[in-house]
Design a protein around this motif. Structure first.
Motif, short mmCIF file in Angstrom:
data_model
loop_
_atom_site.label_atom_id
_atom_site.label_comp_id
_atom_site.label_asym_id
_atom_site.label_seq_id
_atom_site.Cartn_x
_atom_site.Cartn_y
_atom_site.Cartn_z
N ALA A 21 18.41 -3.58 50.65
CA ALA A 21 17.61 -2.51 51.07
C ALA A 21 16.38 -1.72 50.83
CB ALA A 21 18.65 -1.59 51.53
N TRP A 22 15.06 -1.75 51.11
CA TRP A 22 14.44 -0.55 50.50
C TRP A 22 14.79 0.70 51.31
CZ3 TRP A 22 14.36 -5.70 50.98
CH2 TRP A 22 14.38 -7.09 50.02
N GLN A 23 14.18 1.50 51.25
CA GLN A 23 14.15 3.09 51.68
C GLN A 23 13.25 4.82 51.50
OE1 GLN A 23 16.13 3.46 54.92
NE2 GLN A 23 16.63 0.90 54.95
N SER A 24 12.50 4.17 52.00
CA SER A 24 11.84 5.89 52.16
C SER A 24 12.62 7.44 52.99
CB SER A 24 9.98 5.08 52.39
OG SER A 24 9.25 6.80 52.67
N LEU A 25 12.38 8.04 52.51
CA LEU A 25 12.82 9.36 52.90
C LEU A 25 11.87 11.00 52.58
CD1 LEU A 25 16.55 9.05 51.06
CD2 LEU A 25 15.67 7.69 53.10
N HIS A 26 11.68 11.60 53.95
CA HIS A 26 11.44 12.56 54.34
C HIS A 26 12.41 14.03 54.03
CE1 HIS A 26 7.24 10.62 53.84
NE2 HIS A 26 7.33 11.75 53.04
N LEU A 27 13.87 14.17 53.69
CA LEU A 27 14.43 15.14 53.73
C LEU A 27 14.47 16.51 53.21
CD1 LEU A 27 16.90 12.43 53.45
CD2 LEU A 27 16.22 13.55 55.89
N ALA A 45 25.40 5.84 49.11
CA ALA A 45 26.07 4.34 49.62
C ALA A 45 26.38 3.11 50.39
CB ALA A 45 27.89 5.55 50.00
N PRO A 46 26.63 2.28 50.01
CA PRO A 46 26.18 2.00 48.19
C PRO A 46 25.24 2.49 47.59
CG PRO A 46 26.50 0.08 49.69
CD PRO A 46 26.13 0.74 50.41
N HIS A 47 25.62 2.52 46.34
CA HIS A 47 24.84 3.88 45.06
C HIS A 47 23.53 2.99 45.18
CE1 HIS A 47 24.37 6.38 42.20
NE2 HIS A 47 23.51 5.44 41.36
N PRO A 48 22.69 2.86 44.60
CA PRO A 48 20.90 2.69 45.11
C PRO A 48 21.37 1.66 43.71
CG PRO A 48 20.31 5.14 44.99
CD PRO A 48 22.32 4.85 45.23
N SER A 49 20.63 1.07 42.85
CA SER A 49 20.17 0.04 41.95
C SER A 49 18.95 1.68 41.18
CB SER A 49 19.86 -1.33 41.47
OG SER A 49 18.49 -1.02 43.22
N ASP A 50 18.01 1.97 42.35
CA ASP A 50 16.71 2.46 41.84
C ASP A 50 16.97 4.82 42.83
OD1 ASP A 50 14.77 1.63 43.05
OD2 ASP A 50 15.60 -0.08 42.41
N LEU A 51 16.36 4.78 41.58
CA LEU A 51 15.58 5.89 43.15
C LEU A 51 15.16 6.95 42.56
CD1 LEU A 51 16.92 8.01 45.44
CD2 LEU A 51 18.15 9.19 43.48
N ALA A 52 13.84 7.09 42.56
CA ALA A 52 12.71 7.86 42.76
C ALA A 52 12.32 8.86 43.50
CB ALA A 52 11.28 7.15 42.20
N PHE A 58 0.30 14.69 51.30
CA PHE A 58 0.27 15.57 52.27
C PHE A 58 1.31 16.98 51.51
CE2 PHE A 58 -0.23 11.35 55.48
CZ PHE A 58 -0.70 12.61 55.63
N GLY A 59 1.60 16.61 50.68
CA GLY A 59 2.29 17.57 49.42
C GLY A 59 4.00 17.38 49.54
N ASN A 60 4.82 16.39 51.04
CA ASN A 60 6.20 16.26 50.82
C ASN A 60 6.31 15.43 49.56
OD1 ASN A 60 4.91 16.91 53.72
ND2 ASN A 60 4.87 15.35 54.16
N LYS A 61 7.71 16.15 49.39
CA LYS A 61 9.02 15.64 48.58
C LYS A 61 9.78 14.19 49.49
CE LYS A 61 10.38 15.50 44.40
NZ LYS A 61 11.09 16.65 44.31
N GLN A 62 8.75 12.77 48.46
CA GLN A 62 9.29 11.72 49.79
C GLN A 62 10.64 11.27 48.22
OE1 GLN A 62 6.38 8.68 49.16
NE2 GLN A 62 7.53 7.54 50.76
N HIS A 63 11.44 10.64 48.50
CA HIS A 63 12.72 9.73 47.97
C HIS A 63 12.56 8.14 47.97
CE1 HIS A 63 13.55 14.23 47.80
NE2 HIS A 63 14.57 13.48 46.17
N LEU A 64 12.58 7.51 47.77
CA LEU A 64 12.60 6.09 47.47
C LEU A 64 13.97 5.11 46.66
CD1 LEU A 64 8.49 6.04 46.46
CD2 LEU A 64 8.91 4.92 48.61
N PHE A 65 14.25 4.36 47.20
CA PHE A 65 15.41 3.98 46.72
C PHE A 65 15.46 2.38 47.57
CE2 PHE A 65 17.49 5.40 50.14
CZ PHE A 65 18.26 4.42 50.79
#
Length: 301
Positions: A21-27, A45-52, A58-65
């Motif tokens: 799974a490849w996911q992008s988050l704006h949370l 969960a499951p625990h991601p192999s990488d999280l950045a 646009f100045g938003n905090k984005q998480h990718l995992f």
């Protein structure tokens, strides 16, 4: 200055195991003049192999995992503590008229912020519909032409939305065309935000899409706002000489302390809370839940 605890849970269930799974988050709620995110955490969960984490255009905090182990269920939970102040709203009569604001926008783009230009044009989810333009023309004719202060005009346009459109969570999906929303006069907060943006951009005004949350339990004596217990959406209008002013067309009100800003962009695609792709997994179902509640820890004020 109220402080809120926000919990947002998203769960995917797959018919067969997804291998990746490849996911992008704006949370993560934004830091802004009237808002501060005091704490934020992600549980995946499951625990991601990488999280950045990064700040997007646009100045938003984005998480990718990435999750690289086979799974039939993927759960994403974000928890935030947010202080929300009352946004400063200028007196309507002291804002430029609709005509003056339109005339001042090109100079604002040239002198103040060239990125304003991108908020004046059509995007995939915000076509410049003739029917949306007609809504603004009808309203302007009923008021004092284009000499109406722009925030008065915006407030009247929001009232028109509230009268003519019905909030109906069964009426649309994310992919429902805006033309259908306009024709059926039914939709949800995302639809109404996109439609109002179409109205504003066709007046030559920069307008942005805002994703966020609403307070689940309102203060005593206040009505419960539509859209609570889910991600919410509203509009931000750029007023030359004043700046960005947020307006909630679903509830026909200017944004207050009960609105928590997560992300700003051109339309929903720029700020989707959770989006991504899977390898394998067959068909999947998605469930989301949001709770916003007062937080009493004064040490975080």
């Amino acid at each position: 200055m109220p402080i809120y605890r926000v919990t947002h849970t998203t769960t995917y269930w797959h018919d067969t195991p997804a291998t990746t799974a490849w996911q992008s988050l704006h949370l993560q709620p934004r830091h802004e003049p009237a808002q501060h995110c005091n704490a934020f955490e992600l549980e995946i969960a499951p625990h991601p192999s990488d999280l950045a984490a990064r700040v997007d255009f646009f100045g938003n905090k984005q998480h990718l995992f990435t999750v690289r182990e086979p799974h039939e269920e993927l759960s994403i939970t974000s928890r935030s503590i947010v202080r929300r102040d009352e946004p400063v709203l200028p007196v309507h009569g002291q804002t430029p008229t609709l005509a003056a604001a339109r005339a001042l926008v090109p100079r604002a783009i040239t002198v103040e912020d060239f990125t304003l230009e991108q908020f004046r044009h059509a995007t995939p989810l915000v076509p410049l519909l003739p029917g949306a333009l007609q809504l603004t023309k009808d309203l302007t004719q009923e008021l004092d032409g284009e000499n109406t202060p722009i925030l008065t005009w915006l407030d009247e346009l929001g009232d028109r939305f509230h009268q003519e459109f019905t909030f109906d969570p069964e009426a649309t999906e994310i992919a429902t065309p805006l033309t259908e929303v306009l024709e059926n006069r039914r939709g949800v907060c995302q639809d109404f935000a996109h439609l109002l943006i179409s109205c504003l951009r066709q007046q030559g005004l920069p307008a942005a899409y805002v994703s966020g949350y609403l307070l689940t339990q309102p203060p005593p004596g206040k009505p419960r706002l539509v859209g609570a217990d889910a991600s919410h959406a509203w509009v931000s209008l750029y007023v030359p000489g004043t700046g960005w002013i947020d307006y909630d067309p679903t509830n026909a009100c200017f944004v207050g302390t009960g609105h928590i800003v997560v992300a700003r962009g051109r339309d929903f695609y720029d700020v989707s809370p959770v989006q991504g792709i899977f390898s394998g997994g067959g068909e999947h179902t998605l469930d989301t839940g949001v709770t916003v509640e007062p937080f009493e820890d004064a040490s975080l004020a």
